[in-house]
Design a protein around this motif. Structure first.
Motif, short mmCIF file in Angstrom:
data_model
loop_
_atom_site.label_atom_id
_atom_site.label_comp_id
_atom_site.label_asym_id
_atom_site.label_seq_id
_atom_site.Cartn_x
_atom_site.Cartn_y
_atom_site.Cartn_z
N LEU A 201 3.74 -13.61 -1.01
CA LEU A 201 4.66 -12.61 -1.54
C LEU A 201 4.11 -11.88 -2.76
N THR A 202 3.33 -12.55 -3.58
CA THR A 202 2.94 -11.97 -4.87
C THR A 202 1.55 -11.34 -4.88
N LEU A 203 0.60 -11.90 -4.13
CA LEU A 203 -0.79 -11.46 -4.25
C LEU A 203 -1.03 -10.01 -3.82
N PRO A 204 -0.43 -9.52 -2.72
CA PRO A 204 -0.67 -8.11 -2.36
C PRO A 204 -0.36 -7.14 -3.50
N LEU B 7 3.02 2.02 -2.94
CA LEU B 7 4.13 1.31 -3.57
C LEU B 7 3.84 -0.18 -3.76
N THR B 8 2.85 -0.69 -3.05
CA THR B 8 2.56 -2.13 -3.08
C THR B 8 2.33 -2.65 -4.49
N GLY B 9 1.55 -1.92 -5.27
CA GLY B 9 1.22 -2.36 -6.62
C GLY B 9 2.37 -2.26 -7.61
N GLN B 10 3.47 -1.64 -7.22
CA GLN B 10 4.61 -1.47 -8.11
C GLN B 10 5.71 -2.51 -7.88
N LEU B 11 5.51 -3.40 -6.93
CA LEU B 11 6.54 -4.36 -6.55
C LEU B 11 6.08 -5.78 -6.85
N ASN B 12 6.96 -6.59 -7.43
CA ASN B 12 6.63 -7.99 -7.73
C ASN B 12 6.47 -8.81 -6.46
N TYR B 13 7.37 -8.61 -5.51
CA TYR B 13 7.31 -9.33 -4.23
C TYR B 13 7.15 -8.29 -3.12
N SER B 14 5.95 -7.77 -3.02
CA SER B 14 5.72 -6.64 -2.11
C SER B 14 5.92 -7.03 -0.65
N TYR B 15 5.47 -8.23 -0.26
CA TYR B 15 5.62 -8.59 1.16
C TYR B 15 7.08 -8.83 1.51
N LEU B 16 7.87 -9.25 0.55
CA LEU B 16 9.31 -9.38 0.78
C LEU B 16 9.91 -8.01 1.10
N ILE C 196 -7.68 -19.43 4.72
CA ILE C 196 -7.03 -18.76 3.59
C ILE C 196 -7.44 -17.29 3.54
N PHE C 197 -8.74 -17.03 3.72
CA PHE C 197 -9.25 -15.66 3.71
C PHE C 197 -8.58 -14.81 4.80
N ILE C 198 -8.54 -15.33 6.02
CA ILE C 198 -7.93 -14.59 7.13
C ILE C 198 -6.46 -14.33 6.86
N PHE C 199 -5.78 -15.36 6.38
CA PHE C 199 -4.34 -15.25 6.11
C PHE C 199 -4.06 -14.20 5.04
N ILE C 200 -4.76 -14.28 3.92
CA ILE C 200 -4.52 -13.33 2.83
C ILE C 200 -4.92 -11.91 3.24
N PHE C 201 -6.02 -11.79 3.98
CA PHE C 201 -6.44 -10.46 4.45
C PHE C 201 -5.35 -9.83 5.32
N ILE C 202 -4.79 -10.59 6.24
CA ILE C 202 -3.76 -10.05 7.13
C ILE C 202 -2.52 -9.65 6.33
N ILE C 203 -2.13 -10.49 5.37
CA ILE C 203 -0.93 -10.20 4.57
C ILE C 203 -1.14 -8.94 3.73
N LEU D 233 0.99 -13.72 -14.64
CA LEU D 233 0.22 -13.71 -13.39
C LEU D 233 -0.84 -12.62 -13.38
N THR D 234 -0.55 -11.49 -14.04
CA THR D 234 -1.45 -10.35 -13.99
C THR D 234 -2.56 -10.42 -15.02
N PHE D 235 -2.23 -10.84 -16.24
CA PHE D 235 -3.20 -10.73 -17.33
C PHE D 235 -3.69 -12.06 -17.90
N ILE D 236 -2.84 -13.08 -17.89
CA ILE D 236 -3.20 -14.35 -18.54
C ILE D 236 -3.83 -15.33 -17.57
N TYR D 237 -3.16 -15.57 -16.44
CA TYR D 237 -3.65 -16.59 -15.51
C TYR D 237 -5.05 -16.32 -14.97
#
Length: 366
Positions: free
Chosen positions: A26-29, A243-252, A225-232, A332-336
């Motif tokens: 939900l979050t990585l895209p 719009l993807t980069g503007q949403l916290n839960y983009s896949y949702l 993991i690579f295949i899964f994340i690539f597809i998502i 998640l974006t800057f510290i982790y």
């Protein structure tokens, strides 16, 4: 070490897959698209390199110190006191990570499913289940993941098929319109930070019943993991585009957008189920690692003795660690990404380098 507990190579692979891929669906895209925009799908390729680095370092150290966790062999590499200091740092890191994972779960459930329920309810229910699983041992966690992860994928695959009807390939253009730098930023920062979570091998490999299969299983897990994340990421960009980069839960948002009117609607309910299953797997493994680390640093014979107080302490930590979802997104974006790279990639690599130098010096002296 609880030497009587063992997990199979299949369970190890599934644990690695579920730990890394469980909540990033939900979050990585969105995190990757913040930097790479429509080229975020390309960022998945270089992001894989941090996972390869973690697997190589952790499996090599495990071969040199069979049956020991990173907490134990770091004391042999760095010496008793420096090794214990590193162990204390890892305890702090895992406690903070566990508190933030729990808080992230609470934010998601409260925003989408139970907006009027107190936040502590979502944290408490998850932690009780995870605490019970950890108390039963790593074998039970492995068996739970072995059952729940395929179930999660069975529900996710039809959703991915439904996104085809809403996909627009034009949203991926222009490819590399801003050059290669944004792609690398999307890979190194958010992408790489999540891929190098495979360093949990430093705690799980001593429990593998067939140590010779460690490298093979870990590489298969990384490929999955690579295949899964690539597809998502790819499917999210095809539906949402910029719009993807503007949403916290983009896949949702993708799940809320797609569907067949009158037949398949409100598909985000399935997404919630996938999230809860993923959170259970991730929090359980993290709580196990934290309990094991504390028991090994302080000489506690059985890590199960501290699972209950740690679960309660994590509940307190989840209330204290972050105030709102904006702080979570900032973390998640800057510290982790920087903390994750140092803790999960750089420190194990330095341990390997120091151990290699010490072994060469010892051989030359003899």
């Amino acid at each position: 070490m609880q030497s009587t507990e063992k997990i199979s190579s299949n369970q190890l692979g599934i644990l690695l897959f579920s730990f890394v891929a469980s909540t990033v669906v939900l979050t990585l895209p969105g995190l990757m698209a913040m930097y790479a925009k429509q080229d975020a799908w390309l960022s998945v390729f270089p992001a894989m390199s941090t996972g390869l680095l973690s697997i190589w370092v952790m499996t090599l150290l495990a071969k040199r110190y069979p049956g020991l966790t990173i907490i134990e062999y770091s004391q042999k590499i760095l010496g008793k006191w420096l090794g214990r200091c590193l162990g204390l740092y890892y305890i702090y890191f895992w406690f903070m990570s566990l508190s933030i994972m729990t808080k992230q779960h609470t934010f998601f459930i409260k925003a989408l499913l139970l907006p009027r329920s107190p936040s502590i309810v979502g944290s408490l229910t998850l932690l009780i289940l995870c605490g019970l699983a950890v108390y039963m041992g790593i074998e039970v966690i492995g068996r739970c993941s072995e059952f729940l992860t395929p179930l999660k994928l069975c529900f996710l695959v039809p959703l991915l098929v439904l996104t085809i009807g809403a996909a627009d390939p034009a949203l991926l253009k222009p490819i590399l319109g801003d050059g290669i730098l944004p792609v690398l930023q999307g890979a190194i920062l958010p992408g790489g930070a999540f891929m190098n979570q495979l360093f949990i091998l430093g705690w799980l490999l001593p429990y593998l019943n067939q140590p010779k299969k460690a490298l093979k299983v870990s590489l298969f897990a990384l490929l999955a993991i690579f295949i899964f994340i690539f597809i998502i990421v790819f499917s999210t960009l095809l539906v949402l585009g910029s719009l993807t980069g503007q949403l916290n839960y983009s896949y949702l948002s993708v799940m809320q957008y797609i569907g067949i009117e009158g037949s398949f609607e409100r598909l985000e309910a399935i997404t919630v189920m996938i999230w809860v299953i993923g959170s259970f797997s991730k929090v359980s493994v993290t709580l196990f690692i934290l309990a094991l680390s504390i028991s090994q640093i302080f000489g506690i014979r059985n890590y199960r003795d501290i699972v209950a107080p740690l679960t309660l302490l994590t509940l307190v930590g989840s209330v204290w660690v972050l105030k709102n979802s904006a702080e979570l997104q900032t973390y998640l974006t800057f510290i982790y990404p920087s903390i994750g790279f140092i803790t999960q990639s750089l420190i194990p690599l330095l341990l390997l380098m120091i151990d290699t130098i010490k072994r060469k010096v010892t051989r030359s002296l003899h």
